[in-house]
Write a protein that holds these residues in place. Structure first.
Motif, PDB file in Angstrom:
ATOM      1  N   GLN A 333      -4.545  14.518   6.296  1.00 57.45           N
ATOM      2  CA  GLN A 333      -4.057  13.868   7.526  1.00 57.45           C
ATOM      3  C   GLN A 333      -4.788  12.545   7.779  1.00 57.45           C
ATOM      4  OE1 GLN A 333      -4.634  16.882  10.532  1.00 57.45           O
ATOM      5  NE2 GLN A 333      -2.716  17.952  10.064  1.00 57.45           N
ATOM      6  N   THR A 334      -6.076  12.537   7.523  1.00 60.35           N
ATOM      7  CA  THR A 334      -6.857  11.310   7.731  1.00 60.35           C
ATOM      8  C   THR A 334      -6.423  10.227   6.749  1.00 60.35           C
ATOM      9  OG1 THR A 334      -8.758  12.625   8.482  1.00 60.35           O
ATOM     10  CG2 THR A 334      -9.186  10.342   7.885  1.00 60.35           C
ATOM     11  N   TYR A 335      -6.212  10.616   5.487  1.00 63.39           N
ATOM     12  CA  TYR A 335      -5.750   9.630   4.499  1.00 63.39           C
ATOM     13  C   TYR A 335      -4.370   9.080   4.887  1.00 63.39           C
ATOM     14  CZ  TYR A 335      -9.513  10.524   1.136  1.00 63.39           C
ATOM     15  OH  TYR A 335     -10.739  10.598   0.518  1.00 63.39           O
ATOM     16  N   THR A 336      -3.523   9.940   5.414  1.00 65.08           N
ATOM     17  CA  THR A 336      -2.196   9.497   5.871  1.00 65.08           C
ATOM     18  C   THR A 336      -2.343   8.490   7.009  1.00 65.08           C
ATOM     19  OG1 THR A 336      -1.276  11.669   5.281  1.00 65.08           O
ATOM     20  CG2 THR A 336       0.041  10.288   6.737  1.00 65.08           C
ATOM     21  N   GLN A 337      -3.301   8.754   7.880  1.00 68.61           N
ATOM     22  CA  GLN A 337      -3.576   7.836   8.995  1.00 68.61           C
ATOM     23  C   GLN A 337      -4.040   6.468   8.480  1.00 68.61           C
ATOM     24  OE1 GLN A 337      -6.399   9.479  11.767  1.00 68.61           O
ATOM     25  NE2 GLN A 337      -6.372   7.674  13.100  1.00 68.61           N
ATOM     26  N   ILE A 338      -4.880   6.478   7.429  1.00 62.70           N
ATOM     27  CA  ILE A 338      -5.346   5.211   6.831  1.00 62.70           C
ATOM     28  C   ILE A 338      -4.162   4.393   6.333  1.00 62.70           C
ATOM     29  CG2 ILE A 338      -6.701   4.136   4.979  1.00 62.70           C
ATOM     30  CD1 ILE A 338      -8.451   6.655   4.966  1.00 62.70           C
ATOM     31  N   LEU A 339      -3.264   5.061   5.612  1.00 58.82           N
ATOM     32  CA  LEU A 339      -2.112   4.354   5.032  1.00 58.82           C
ATOM     33  C   LEU A 339      -1.216   3.770   6.115  1.00 58.82           C
ATOM     34  CD1 LEU A 339      -1.338   6.900   2.164  1.00 58.82           C
ATOM     35  CD2 LEU A 339      -2.264   4.576   1.896  1.00 58.82           C
ATOM     36  N   ALA A 340      -1.097   4.479   7.232  1.00 63.37           N
ATOM     37  CA  ALA A 340      -0.296   3.964   8.349  1.00 63.37           C
ATOM     38  C   ALA A 340      -0.945   2.710   8.946  1.00 63.37           C
ATOM     39  CB  ALA A 340      -0.155   5.047   9.420  1.00 63.37           C
ATOM     40  N   VAL A 341      -2.266   2.754   9.129  1.00 63.04           N
ATOM     41  CA  VAL A 341      -2.998   1.594   9.659  1.00 63.04           C
ATOM     42  C   VAL A 341      -2.858   0.404   8.717  1.00 63.04           C
ATOM     43  CG1 VAL A 341      -5.310   0.686  10.171  1.00 63.04           C
ATOM     44  CG2 VAL A 341      -4.662   2.949  11.002  1.00 63.04           C
ATOM     45  N   LEU A 342      -2.987   0.668   7.419  1.00 61.51           N
ATOM     46  CA  LEU A 342      -2.901  -0.415   6.427  1.00 61.51           C
ATOM     47  C   LEU A 342      -1.505  -1.031   6.389  1.00 61.51           C
ATOM     48  CD1 LEU A 342      -4.956   1.131   3.470  1.00 61.51           C
ATOM     49  CD2 LEU A 342      -5.660  -0.691   5.013  1.00 61.51           C
ATOM     50  N   GLN A 343      -0.486  -0.209   6.593  1.00 59.10           N
ATOM     51  CA  GLN A 343       0.886  -0.719   6.595  1.00 59.10           C
ATOM     52  C   GLN A 343       1.097  -1.701   7.747  1.00 59.10           C
ATOM     53  OE1 GLN A 343       3.936   2.274   7.014  1.00 59.10           O
ATOM     54  NE2 GLN A 343       5.447   1.035   5.929  1.00 59.10           N
ATOM     55  N   VAL A 344       0.600  -1.340   8.928  1.00 57.44           N
ATOM     56  CA  VAL A 344       0.725  -2.225  10.094  1.00 57.44           C
ATOM     57  C   VAL A 344      -0.067  -3.509   9.881  1.00 57.44           C
ATOM     58  CG1 VAL A 344       0.221  -2.458  12.557  1.00 57.44           C
ATOM     59  CG2 VAL A 344       1.120  -0.299  11.669  1.00 57.44           C
ATOM     60  N   GLN A 345      -1.280  -3.361   9.337  1.00 53.57           N
ATOM     61  CA  GLN A 345      -2.111  -4.543   9.093  1.00 53.57           C
ATOM     62  C   GLN A 345      -1.469  -5.465   8.067  1.00 53.57           C
ATOM     63  OE1 GLN A 345      -5.870  -2.464   8.187  1.00 53.57           O
ATOM     64  NE2 GLN A 345      -6.790  -3.624   9.849  1.00 53.57           N
ATOM     65  N   GLY A 346      -0.879  -4.860   7.045  1.00 51.76           N
ATOM     66  CA  GLY A 346      -0.238  -5.660   6.003  1.00 51.76           C
ATOM     67  C   GLY A 346       0.877  -6.528   6.556  1.00 51.76           C
ATOM     68  N   LYS A 347       1.688  -5.963   7.445  1.00 52.33           N
ATOM     69  CA  LYS A 347       2.771  -6.731   8.075  1.00 52.33           C
ATOM     70  C   LYS A 347       2.220  -7.878   8.911  1.00 52.33           C
ATOM     71  CE  LYS A 347       6.145  -2.949   8.321  1.00 52.33           C
ATOM     72  NZ  LYS A 347       6.870  -2.024   9.217  1.00 52.33           N
ATOM     73  N   SER A 348       1.126  -7.605   9.600  1.00 54.87           N
ATOM     74  CA  SER A 348       0.519  -8.634  10.449  1.00 54.87           C
ATOM     75  C   SER A 348      -0.014  -9.778   9.607  1.00 54.87           C
ATOM     76  CB  SER A 348      -0.616  -8.021  11.279  1.00 54.87           C
ATOM     77  OG  SER A 348      -1.285  -9.022  12.010  1.00 54.87           O
ATOM     78  N   PHE A 349      -0.691  -9.457   8.494  1.00 56.58           N
ATOM     79  CA  PHE A 349      -1.252 -10.506   7.637  1.00 56.58           C
ATOM     80  C   PHE A 349      -0.163 -11.346   6.976  1.00 56.58           C
ATOM     81  CE2 PHE A 349      -5.372  -8.186   7.560  1.00 56.58           C
ATOM     82  CZ  PHE A 349      -6.172  -9.261   7.907  1.00 56.58           C
ATOM     83  N   ARG A 350       0.961 -10.694   6.627  1.00 57.70           N
ATOM     84  CA  ARG A 350       2.042 -11.451   6.003  1.00 57.70           C
ATOM     85  C   ARG A 350       2.643 -12.467   6.965  1.00 57.70           C
ATOM     86  NH1 ARG A 350       2.851  -6.545   3.303  1.00 57.70           N
ATOM     87  NH2 ARG A 350       4.276  -5.711   4.875  1.00 57.70           N
ATOM     88  N   SER A 351       2.562 -12.164   8.272  1.00 61.07           N
ATOM     89  CA  SER A 351       3.103 -13.094   9.264  1.00 61.07           C
ATOM     90  C   SER A 351       2.121 -14.221   9.591  1.00 61.07           C
ATOM     91  CB  SER A 351       3.452 -12.346  10.558  1.00 61.07           C
ATOM     92  OG  SER A 351       2.283 -11.833  11.170  1.00 61.07           O
ATOM     93  N   GLN A 352       0.856 -14.060   9.118  1.00 59.53           N
ATOM     94  CA  GLN A 352      -0.160 -15.102   9.339  1.00 59.53           C
ATOM     95  C   GLN A 352      -0.582 -15.645   7.980  1.00 59.53           C
ATOM     96  OE1 GLN A 352      -3.397 -13.629  11.802  1.00 59.53           O
ATOM     97  NE2 GLN A 352      -2.020 -12.181  12.794  1.00 59.53           N
ATOM     98  N   LYS A 353       0.061 -16.712   7.546  1.00 59.16           N
ATOM     99  CA  LYS A 353      -0.166 -17.240   6.200  1.00 59.16           C
ATOM    100  C   LYS A 353      -1.626 -17.576   5.944  1.00 59.16           C
ATOM    101  CE  LYS A 353       4.464 -19.095   5.519  1.00 59.16           C
ATOM    102  NZ  LYS A 353       5.273 -20.310   5.254  1.00 59.16           N
ATOM    103  N   LYS A 354      -2.298 -18.043   7.002  1.00 63.15           N
ATOM    104  CA  LYS A 354      -3.688 -18.484   6.859  1.00 63.15           C
ATOM    105  C   LYS A 354      -4.593 -17.330   6.417  1.00 63.15           C
ATOM    106  CE  LYS A 354      -7.365 -20.842   9.391  1.00 63.15           C
ATOM    107  NZ  LYS A 354      -7.781 -21.413  10.696  1.00 63.15           N
TER     108      LYS A 354
END
Length: 513
Positions: A333-354
């Protein structure tokens, strides 16, 4: 006016004569007449100054005479002599001399005359100021001692902001005196009951570390860390925290876990719980002590104090602690939580080119390691297809991963496919010849197959230990090789098994560094 000048000349001559007389008397004494051994270099230094300047001025004479009294143990007499040096007059001359002598010869010849003092004379006077500080310290006049010692650093920093040039003043004790003064000043402020000044002195020393040799710098760093731990926590700043972190880390890697734990707890307190790095180190040390539940409690406390953006690494450590406690379902469950956090972060970083290039790379690495951990968890449950699915996810992120190939080899081994496992380990080493886990696993599988000579497999283990001396599996398997070599190698085998046992007892859930 004429009379006054004559009096000045007379006092100067008297100082020289007094020094010369004392020095000559000393040189003729038997060595047993004094308990303290006096530096016989005084006479040579006086001669050196006389050769350079044509005469020994009043301040230099007092510097030499004061040192002589200090070495004899006549502290009050030495202080009386040192206090006769007119610093208001001498200090500007010292600064000018150091500045001129540090500049290129051509520039000096165009812009200045000869320096007012020789390098030797400057060194002599700096030493006098230092010995004055030591005398005041012995007389328990700590604040005055600190103020006097500070003059040395002010002189050097204002005239030589980049530190002493290489091979500067090889004929004097400038560097030695400077090292002593930098070490002494924080101690004097501590004795004077001024912790804030002590912290400032430590900072000052470390910010101007180019002036110091490596040994002195290391000593100051340790002294500063101890001071922060027991006296000056409220004054900590990023120089100080880095030092405490490194001390904790060094002790952890040496498996001095109680000491490391003390530093790590202090670090978290000094940081106010603001650094993920400090929390994770504390949890790893607790895991090395097999206090997994306490380690998880530490991580939970860290999660409460950090934003979601910083929780990825904390959650991974938490999951590994849960695995160590046998809480496999919670870990998944904790590993699943990590992957969910990383997915959200990944989308955010893609929207910030810098930030995408730097942040995105870190997120991909963490995601890949998470899939690897999940694959290992599923292998514990003998869920081969789930483990394979995790490895495929990792492969889609980065194909050339030695870690992924190593885990693939472990999966083949678990399924009884040793040849495929060996091929996977060899591929991992093709990608990264220094991948320690693959070196150990390859040695184990070769030993089990018994095809290649034992020496070849043993060489993989010795290479693994060259890269990581704290690898318990490498020591254990090397012990097995020695044991199989016969009775003549039983001692070597026993040493390897002992090392493996000690290391395994203190092994963390993930590397300390």
């Amino acid at each position: 006016m004429k009379l006054e000048n004559e009096m000045i000349r007379s006092s100067e001559s008297l100082a020289v004569n007094d020094y010369s007389s004392d020095a000559n008397d000393y040189s003729s004494q038997a060595t047993g007449e004094n308990d303290k051994k006096i530096d016989t270099g005084n006479i040579e230094e006086a001669e050196s100054s006389l050769r350079e300047n044509g005469s020994l001025n009043y301040e230099e004479a007092r510097a030499l005479l004061g040192r002589y009294e200090y070495q004899k143990g006549n502290i009050e007499a030495a202080l009386h002599v040192f206090e006769g040096i007119d610093l208001a007059t001498v200090v500007p001359k010292m600064k000018t001399s150091l500045t001129q002598r540090s500049e290129p010869r051509k520039k000096v010849s165009h812009n200045y005359g000869d320096p007012p003092l020789s390098t030797h004379a400057v060194g002599l006077l700096l030493e006098a100021i230092y010995l004055k500080s030591k005398s005041l310290q012995m007389l328990q006049r700590y604040k005055e001692a600190a103020q006097s010692c500070k003059v040395i650093l002010d002189i050097i920093e204002s005239s030589l902001p980049e530190g002493l040039p290489e091979n500067f003043g090889t004929d004097c004790k400038l560097q030695e005196t400077l090292n002593h003064a930098i070490e002494l000043l924080p101690e004097l402020w501590k004795l004077a009951g001024s912790p804030q000044e002590a912290v400032l002195s430590f900072r000052r020393a470390l910010l101007h570390h180019q002036t110091l040799n490596a040994e002195t710098t290391a000593k100051i760093q340790k002294d500063f860390a101890y001071f922060l731990l027991y006296n000056g926590g409220e004054e900590a700043v990023p120089p100080n925290l880095r030092i405490v972190y490194n001390l904790s880390l060094e002790n952890a890697e040496q498996r001095k876990l109680d000491v490391a734990l003390s530093y790590a707890k202090r670090l978290v307190k000094l940081e106010g719980g603001s650094s993920v790095k400090g929390w994770i180190l504390l949890a790893r040390i607790l895991s090395g002590q097999k206090r997994f539940s306490e380690g998880e409690t530490v991580i939970n406390a860290a999660l409460e104090q950090t934003g979601k953006w910083d929780q990825g690494e904390l959650l991974r450590t938490k999951a590994r602690l849960q695995v160590a406690q046998g809480e496999i379902k919670n870990a998944i469950q904790t590993y699943t939580q990590i992957l969910a956090v990383l997915q959200v972060q990944g989308k955010s970083f893609r929207s910030q080119k810098k930030n995408h290039e730097i942040g995105g790379k870190h997120l991909k690495s963490l995601e890949m390691e998470t899939w690897h951990d999940l694959a290992m968890v599923y292998m514990k449950l003998s869920q081969w297809s789930d483990a394979e699915a995790c490895l495929l996810k990792s492969e889609s992120i980065y194909y050339y991963s030695a870690s992924r190939l190593h885990i693939t080899g472990l999966l083949y081994e678990a399924k009884g496919l040793d040849k495929e496992a060996q091929k996977a380990y060899e591929l991992a080493l093709d990608m990264d010849p220094g991948h320690v886990a693959s070196l150990v696993s390859l040695a184990v599988i070769i030993r089990r197959a018994g095809v290649k000579p034992a020496a070849a497999a043993k060489s993989f283990l010795t290479e693994a230990l060259r890269l990581d001396r704290l690898n318990s599996l490498a020591w254990y398997n090397l012990g097995l090789f020695y044991k199989e070599d016969g009775p003549m190698f039983m001692r070597e085998a026993a040493n390897c098994f002992e090392a493996a046992s000690i290391l395994e007892e203190t092994e963390p859930i993930e590397p300390f560094r």
